[in-house]
Design an enzyme around this catalytic site. Structure first.
Site, PDB file in Angstrom:
ATOM      1  N   ASP A 190       0.854  -1.194   0.000  1.00 37.46           N
ATOM      2  CA  ASP A 190       0.000   0.000   0.000  1.00 37.46           C
ATOM      3  C   ASP A 190       0.889   1.243   0.000  1.00 37.46           C
ATOM      4  O   ASP A 190       1.630   1.475   0.959  1.00 37.46           O
ATOM      5  CB  ASP A 190      -0.870  -0.063   1.277  1.00 37.46           C
ATOM      6  CG  ASP A 190      -1.768   1.146   1.425  1.00 37.46           C
ATOM      7  OD1 ASP A 190      -2.647   1.100   2.295  1.00 37.46           O
ATOM      8  OD2 ASP A 190      -1.602   2.129   0.674  1.00 37.46           O
ATOM      9  N   ILE A 191       0.820   2.011  -1.045  1.00 39.12           N
ATOM     10  CA  ILE A 191       1.706   3.194  -1.201  1.00 39.12           C
ATOM     11  C   ILE A 191       1.503   4.184  -0.055  1.00 39.12           C
ATOM     12  O   ILE A 191       2.440   4.921   0.293  1.00 39.12           O
ATOM     13  CB  ILE A 191       1.461   3.859  -2.573  1.00 39.12           C
ATOM     14  CG1 ILE A 191       2.630   4.764  -2.954  1.00 39.12           C
ATOM     15  CG2 ILE A 191       0.136   4.626  -2.613  1.00 39.12           C
ATOM     16  CD1 ILE A 191       2.607   5.224  -4.395  1.00 39.12           C
TER      17      ILE A 191
ATOM     18  N   GLY B 104      -9.738   3.971  -6.210  1.00 36.78           N
ATOM     19  CA  GLY B 104      -8.387   3.416  -6.370  1.00 36.78           C
ATOM     20  C   GLY B 104      -7.354   4.037  -5.452  1.00 36.78           C
ATOM     21  O   GLY B 104      -7.625   4.366  -4.294  1.00 36.78           O
TER      22      GLY B 104
ATOM     23  N   ASP C  65      -6.090   6.929  -5.658  1.00 40.21           N
ATOM     24  CA  ASP C  65      -6.482   8.326  -5.372  1.00 40.21           C
ATOM     25  C   ASP C  65      -7.305   8.363  -4.083  1.00 40.21           C
ATOM     26  O   ASP C  65      -7.043   9.139  -3.158  1.00 40.21           O
ATOM     27  CB  ASP C  65      -7.305   8.837  -6.566  1.00 40.21           C
ATOM     28  CG  ASP C  65      -7.484  10.350  -6.591  1.00 40.21           C
ATOM     29  OD1 ASP C  65      -8.194  10.839  -7.474  1.00 40.21           O
ATOM     30  OD2 ASP C  65      -6.906  11.033  -5.723  1.00 40.21           O
TER      31      ASP C  65
ATOM     32  N   SER D  52      -2.366   4.576 -14.313  1.00 45.32           N
ATOM     33  CA  SER D  52      -3.297   4.243 -15.406  1.00 45.32           C
ATOM     34  C   SER D  52      -3.629   2.761 -15.515  1.00 45.32           C
ATOM     35  O   SER D  52      -4.440   2.389 -16.389  1.00 45.32           O
ATOM     36  CB  SER D  52      -2.762   4.714 -16.777  1.00 45.32           C
ATOM     37  OG  SER D  52      -2.927   6.111 -16.910  1.00 45.32           O
TER      38      SER D  52
ATOM     39  N   GLY E 178      -5.283   0.812 -13.558  1.00 45.92           N
ATOM     40  CA  GLY E 178      -6.527   0.389 -12.882  1.00 45.92           C
ATOM     41  C   GLY E 178      -7.717   0.855 -13.690  1.00 45.92           C
ATOM     42  O   GLY E 178      -7.916   0.431 -14.835  1.00 45.92           O
TER      43      GLY E 178
ATOM     44  N   TYR F 220      -8.145   3.344 -15.431  1.00 39.01           N
ATOM     45  CA  TYR F 220      -7.830   3.905 -16.764  1.00 39.01           C
ATOM     46  C   TYR F 220      -7.422   2.846 -17.783  1.00 39.01           C
ATOM     47  O   TYR F 220      -7.110   3.165 -18.926  1.00 39.01           O
ATOM     48  CB  TYR F 220      -6.794   5.017 -16.638  1.00 39.01           C
ATOM     49  CG  TYR F 220      -7.364   6.357 -16.172  1.00 39.01           C
ATOM     50  CD1 TYR F 220      -8.701   6.479 -15.827  1.00 39.01           C
ATOM     51  CD2 TYR F 220      -6.569   7.480 -16.082  1.00 39.01           C
ATOM     52  CE1 TYR F 220      -9.234   7.687 -15.399  1.00 39.01           C
ATOM     53  CE2 TYR F 220      -7.072   8.706 -15.650  1.00 39.01           C
ATOM     54  CZ  TYR F 220      -8.416   8.808 -15.320  1.00 39.01           C
ATOM     55  OH  TYR F 220      -8.931  10.008 -14.900  1.00 39.01           O
TER      56      TYR F 220
HETATM   57  N1  APR Z   1      -1.319   1.489  -3.052  1.00 36.34           N
HETATM   58  C1  APR Z   1      -0.707   1.184  -4.224  1.00 36.34           C
HETATM   59  N2  APR Z   1      -1.384   0.945  -5.371  1.00 36.34           N
HETATM   60  C2  APR Z   1      -2.735   0.993  -5.306  1.00 36.34           C
HETATM   61  C3  APR Z   1      -3.446   1.304  -4.120  1.00 36.34           C
HETATM   62  C4  APR Z   1      -2.671   1.557  -2.958  1.00 36.34           C
HETATM   63  N3  APR Z   1      -3.242   1.855  -1.787  1.00 36.34           N
HETATM   64  N4  APR Z   1      -4.785   1.276  -4.399  1.00 36.34           N
HETATM   65  C5  APR Z   1      -4.904   0.945  -5.698  1.00 36.34           C
HETATM   66  N5  APR Z   1      -3.685   0.757  -6.248  1.00 36.34           N
HETATM   67  C6  APR Z   1      -3.321   0.373  -7.617  1.00 36.34           C
HETATM   68  C7  APR Z   1      -4.376  -0.277  -8.447  1.00 36.34           C
HETATM   69  O1  APR Z   1      -4.519  -1.656  -8.096  1.00 36.34           O
HETATM   70  C8  APR Z   1      -3.776  -0.099  -9.834  1.00 36.34           C
HETATM   71  O2  APR Z   1      -2.814  -1.117 -10.077  1.00 36.34           O
HETATM   72  O3  APR Z   1      -2.997   1.560  -8.333  1.00 36.34           O
HETATM   73  C9  APR Z   1      -3.042   1.260  -9.729  1.00 36.34           C
HETATM   74  C10 APR Z   1      -3.734   2.410 -10.442  1.00 36.34           C
HETATM   75  O4  APR Z   1      -5.127   2.186 -10.434  1.00 36.34           O
HETATM   76  P1  APR Z   1      -6.187   3.388 -10.155  1.00 36.34           P
HETATM   77  O5  APR Z   1      -6.060   3.822  -8.762  1.00 36.34           O
HETATM   78  O6  APR Z   1      -7.507   2.900 -10.663  1.00 36.34           O
HETATM   79  O7  APR Z   1      -5.659   4.593 -11.073  1.00 36.34           O
HETATM   80  P2  APR Z   1      -5.783   4.809 -12.650  1.00 36.34           P
HETATM   81  O8  APR Z   1      -5.897   3.531 -13.397  1.00 36.34           O
HETATM   82  O9  APR Z   1      -4.654   5.749 -12.987  1.00 36.34           O
HETATM   83  O10 APR Z   1      -7.182   5.572 -12.798  1.00 36.34           O
HETATM   84  C11 APR Z   1      -7.283   6.885 -12.298  1.00 36.34           C
HETATM   85  O11 APR Z   1      -9.199   6.337 -10.971  1.00 36.34           O
HETATM   86  O12 APR Z   1      -9.348   6.561  -8.711  1.00 36.34           O
HETATM   87  C12 APR Z   1      -9.658   7.164  -9.898  1.00 36.34           C
HETATM   88  O13 APR Z   1      -9.622   9.511  -9.395  1.00 36.34           O
HETATM   89  C13 APR Z   1      -8.935   8.481 -10.079  1.00 36.34           C
HETATM   90  O14 APR Z   1     -10.246   9.054 -11.986  1.00 36.34           O
HETATM   91  C14 APR Z   1      -8.977   8.603 -11.571  1.00 36.34           C
HETATM   92  C15 APR Z   1      -8.744   7.173 -12.042  1.00 36.34           C
END
Ligand code: APR
Length: 175
Positions: free
Chosen positions: A13-14, A35, A37, A119, A121, A123
């Protein structure tokens, strides 16, 4: 020091990593989401959103910095990844996210930073395509900058970690 030796890959978890800055995979409003964010905003607390509201959003590929508030990290770098559609510019925008995030890190004086799989997840970017782009962008910046001591990729699953590991090994073989 060898640029690749300053890159680390971890599963976790980042929001819990003891680094100077973490990168958030945000959207263009910078007003939070799901996600990573959502996780970062939950861990940082409401002051993060309050500061984000002053930033006027962020274009895809760009990166803006805020404080980290209740996070272990002192700063959060908010970047907006491309929504995957398979066009050439997806790779360019994804590279921009990493290069521009590291510019913000160098500007604020942070020595260590963690990236999520931007991107990959919501995206929809296939992680097998994204990992080499992310790693090459970071390695290129590291080769120009001795100031940055540690770049961690925090992968949220063992599967994603193994994809990044394979991409890292391939990059190492060709550097
Ligand atoms: N720590 C590390 N990685 C994480 C965590 C965490 N706590 N939570 C999720 N992830 C991973 C996901 O599993 C994925 O592999 O982060 C990666 C990016 O996924 P998303 O969070 O869905 O981001 P993204 O694909 O860039 O989409 C961005 O999603 O949450 C919304 O507001 C955000 O609209 C934007 C979009």
């Amino acid at each position: 020091m060898n640029d690749l030796r300053r890159i680390e890959l971890v599963e976790g978890d980042i929001t819990r990593l003891p680094v100077d800055a973490i990168v958030n995979a945000a959207n263009r409003t910078l007003l939070g989401g799901g996600g990573v964010d959502g996780a970062i905003h939950r861990a940082a607390g409401p002051q993060l959103l309050a500061e984000c509201k002053t930033l006027g959003g962020c274009a895809t590929g760009q990166a803006k910095i805020t404080a980290g508030y209740n996070l272990p990290a002192r700063w959060v770098i908010h970047t907006v990844g491309p929504v995957y559609s398979g066009v050439e510019s997806d790779a360019e925008r994804l590279r921009d996210c990493h290069v521009n995030s590291l510019q913000r890190v160098l500007e604020c004086g942070a020595r260590s930073v963690a990236f999520p799989a931007i991107s990959c997840g919501v995206y929809g970017y296939p992680v097998v395509e994204a990992a080499p782009i992310a790693l090459r962008a970071v390695a290129d910046v590291l080769s120009e900058s001795a100031a940055l001591q540690r770049v961690v990729f925090a992968l949220f699953s063992a599967d994603y970690l193994s994809v990044y590991r394979e991409a890292f090994d391939a990059l190492q073989a060709h550097r």
